[in-house]
Design a protein around this motif. Structure first.
Motif, PDB file in Angstrom:
ATOM      1  N   UNK A 347       5.477 -10.291  -8.190  1.00  0.00           N
ATOM      2  CA  UNK A 347       5.152 -11.558  -7.642  1.00  0.00           C
ATOM      3  C   UNK A 347       4.838 -11.035  -6.297  1.00  0.00           C
ATOM      4  N   UNK A 348       6.167  -9.721  -5.722  1.00  0.00           N
ATOM      5  CA  UNK A 348       5.582  -9.974  -3.732  1.00  0.00           C
ATOM      6  C   UNK A 348       4.183  -8.690  -4.141  1.00  0.00           C
ATOM      7  N   UNK A 349       4.011  -8.326  -4.799  1.00  0.00           N
ATOM      8  CA  UNK A 349       3.296  -6.457  -4.707  1.00  0.00           C
ATOM      9  C   UNK A 349       3.675  -5.472  -4.623  1.00  0.00           C
ATOM     10  N   UNK A 350       2.979  -4.760  -4.516  1.00  0.00           N
ATOM     11  CA  UNK A 350       3.329  -3.345  -5.544  1.00  0.00           C
ATOM     12  C   UNK A 350       3.578  -2.437  -3.959  1.00  0.00           C
ATOM     13  N   UNK A 351       2.548  -3.266  -2.826  1.00  0.00           N
ATOM     14  CA  UNK A 351       2.247  -3.289  -1.366  1.00  0.00           C
ATOM     15  C   UNK A 351       3.910  -3.359  -0.922  1.00  0.00           C
ATOM     16  N   UNK A 352       3.906  -4.708  -1.145  1.00  0.00           N
ATOM     17  CA  UNK A 352       5.240  -5.247  -0.385  1.00  0.00           C
ATOM     18  C   UNK A 352       6.568  -4.379  -0.421  1.00  0.00           C
ATOM     19  N   UNK A 353       6.398  -3.829  -2.097  1.00  0.00           N
ATOM     20  CA  UNK A 353       7.761  -3.060  -2.620  1.00  0.00           C
ATOM     21  C   UNK A 353       7.521  -1.559  -2.130  1.00  0.00           C
ATOM     22  N   UNK A 354       6.881  -1.416  -1.582  1.00  0.00           N
ATOM     23  CA  UNK A 354       6.346   0.397  -1.079  1.00  0.00           C
ATOM     24  C   UNK A 354       7.341  -0.047   0.265  1.00  0.00           C
ATOM     25  N   UNK A 355       6.580  -1.321   0.884  1.00  0.00           N
ATOM     26  CA  UNK A 355       6.941  -1.273   2.654  1.00  0.00           C
ATOM     27  C   UNK A 355       8.926  -1.519   2.529  1.00  0.00           C
ATOM     28  N   UNK A 356       9.628  -2.099   1.369  1.00  0.00           N
ATOM     29  CA  UNK A 356      10.860  -2.790   1.340  1.00  0.00           C
ATOM     30  C   UNK A 356      11.221  -0.847   1.106  1.00  0.00           C
ATOM     31  N   UNK A 357      10.995  -0.336   0.209  1.00  0.00           N
ATOM     32  CA  UNK A 357      11.208   1.332  -0.506  1.00  0.00           C
ATOM     33  C   UNK A 357      11.136   1.808   1.139  1.00  0.00           C
ATOM     34  N   UNK A 358      10.214   2.048   1.557  1.00  0.00           N
ATOM     35  CA  UNK A 358      10.387   2.672   2.950  1.00  0.00           C
ATOM     36  C   UNK A 358      10.893   2.788   4.250  1.00  0.00           C
ATOM     37  N   UNK A 359      11.177   1.266   4.442  1.00  0.00           N
ATOM     38  CA  UNK A 359      12.265   0.858   5.042  1.00  0.00           C
ATOM     39  C   UNK A 359      13.733   1.134   4.574  1.00  0.00           C
TER      40      UNK A 359
END
Length: 450
Positions: A347-359
């Motif tokens: 539900x958070x969206x792929x974009x937010x997950x990508x941001x989290x992984x990168x950080x």
């Protein structure tokens, strides 16, 4: 500043899930420790090497707090257990009523932390007088004797008073300064022998030269405020609409800030309550032109209605109080990245997950711009970015399983020394991945959790 309402529904839910049914008995001290321990651990990690932490606490858990802080911060980093006089009069309901709370202070690294002098309060300024009409203005006198022990010969000498009386240091004492220093001070009219000129000499300390004063561990409410003062201040800001119990006085937090911060410090209050800490930071910035920044965290439903609203009114001004100026951003916690069963929350969206992984991998915000390969084609859609000669990929599709295999590798056009690739599965052999500098991380198992 610690909010001691351990029976909050959110805390109860957390205790039940972490501690179990025993968490329902909040009268036991170990439940309070179970709640505070992970929070104090995290605050220790967040604290700067030259930082200090101040915790307001009452008698109920002060002893337990000291023990857990010794374990987390180290007993050698204990600074002080301040006694703060929180009341102005005894509680008429009790024959022996409590008049104080504690403010427990620890540092991250004792060798890295220096505390500041604090400005003289109006009460302390009244100690400065000018009985001899010195043109330099008001002064206070300090004792000129010291403890006999680690002394030198030039600290034992005879002093002639203006009245002709000869004085030597009292028994088991010495003069605090050498004879040559005394003579220089005396020539500059910085020695006081009393109105009659025959008293024991004392050194004059002028108010205009004062850079502040040291503080001890007794903080009187005349200097740092009290609960009634704090409640009155909230009434001035909100009128009858505040409805907040036990706020802290702004002067108490200002004392802490003057003692422990510089003009560019970052101040974190993890139990923000009514927002006193932000109020104190803004006051101090206005007073000395500083650029201190504040971060307030509050889990209660009054965070926007009281905490943030107070900061708005302090910045803009309220009643007859001039605004401090300044600004802030109000943020709320979004959807959790993981469900309770540890699966990814799509539900958070792929974009937010990508941001989290990168950080979590780099500690940096993800770059929004599209990266192109040398031939002008778009880089692999799963490419996150490149950092320190390593390329990062998050091979994820919400509706299907992804597999790291040769077909996926053929789509990589970004040259890198090594590759960190997230996917659901991997079909590549260990020897091949080692040869090519590939590190596979399984979704969601290998996603770092804060």
């Amino acid at each position: 500043v610690y909010n001691d309402k351990v029976n909050d529904p959110k805390i109860l839910k957390w205790l039940h899930s972490v501690v179990g049914k025993e968490g329902e008995d909040l009268s036991r001290h170990d439940k309070w420790l179970c709640m505070m321990y992970p929070r104090l651990r995290l605050l220790h990690k967040l604290l700067a090497p030259d930082g200090a932490i101040f915790i307001s606490i009452d008698d109920n858990e002060q002893a337990n707090l000291k023990l857990v802080m010794d374990e987390i911060f180290g007993g050698g980093n204990f600074v002080a257990n301040v006694i703060w006089q929180k009341r102005t009069a005894p509680d008429a309901r009790l024959n022996l009523g409590s008049a104080h709370d504690f403010v427990v202070c620890y540092v991250k690294e004792k060798r890295s932390k220096n505390f500041n002098l604090v400005p003289l309060t109006q009460g302390r300024e009244k100690d400065y007088k000018n009985p001899d009409n010195d043109v330099r203005g008001a002064w206070a006198s300090v004792d000129l004797t010291g403890q006999k022990g680690h002394t030198t010969e030039n600290q034992f000498y005879e002093i002639n008073t203006p009245s002709g009386k000869k004085l030597t240091p009292p028994k088991n004492r010495c003069w605090a300064i050498a004879e040559s220093t005394f003579n220089a001070l005396n020539s500059d009219n910085r020695i006081w022998f009393g109105k009659d000129g025959n008293a024991k000499p004392r050194q004059k300390k002028f108010l205009f030269e004062s850079e502040g004063t040291t503080v001890w561990t007794w903080w009187a409410n005349t200097e740092v405020g009290h609960n009634q003062e704090a409640a009155k201040q909230l009434l001035e800001i909100f009128g009858d609409e505040a409805g907040f119990e036990t706020p802290k006085p702004t002067r108490l937090i200002e004392r802490i800030l003057r003692l422990a911060t510089n003009s560019n410090s970052i101040i974190l209050d993890s139990f923000a309550g009514s927002g006193t800490t932000a109020h104190a930071v803004l006051n101090l910035n206005k007073a000395d032109g500083g650029n201190r920044k504040y971060i307030l965290i509050e889990m209660e439903d009054y965070a926007e209605r009281i905490t943030a609203e107070r900061v708005k009114r302090v910045i803009a001004g309220y009643g007859d109080k001039e605004g401090t100026g300044g600004s802030f951003t109000y943020c709320t916690i979004g959807e959790p990245l993981f469900h309770e069963n540890q699966t990814l929350n799509e539900a958070v969206g792929v974009a937010k997950i990508r941001e989290y992984i990168w950080f979590t991998e780099t500690g940096l915000p993800i770059q929004k711009s599209k990266v192109k390969s040398k031939n002008g084609e778009a880089v692999n859609a799963y490419f996150l970015g490149k950092q320190h000669d390593a390329g990062y990929y998050f091979y994820y599709e919400p509706q299907e399983l992804t597999t790291l295999d040769n077909a996926f590798l053929s789509s990589i056009v970004e040259a890198a020394g090594s590759y960190i690739i997230y996917a659901d599965n991997c079909l590549l052999g260990k020897a091949f991945m080692q040869q090519k500098g590939i590190i596979f991380k399984k979704i969601p198992r290998d996603i770092t959790r804060f």
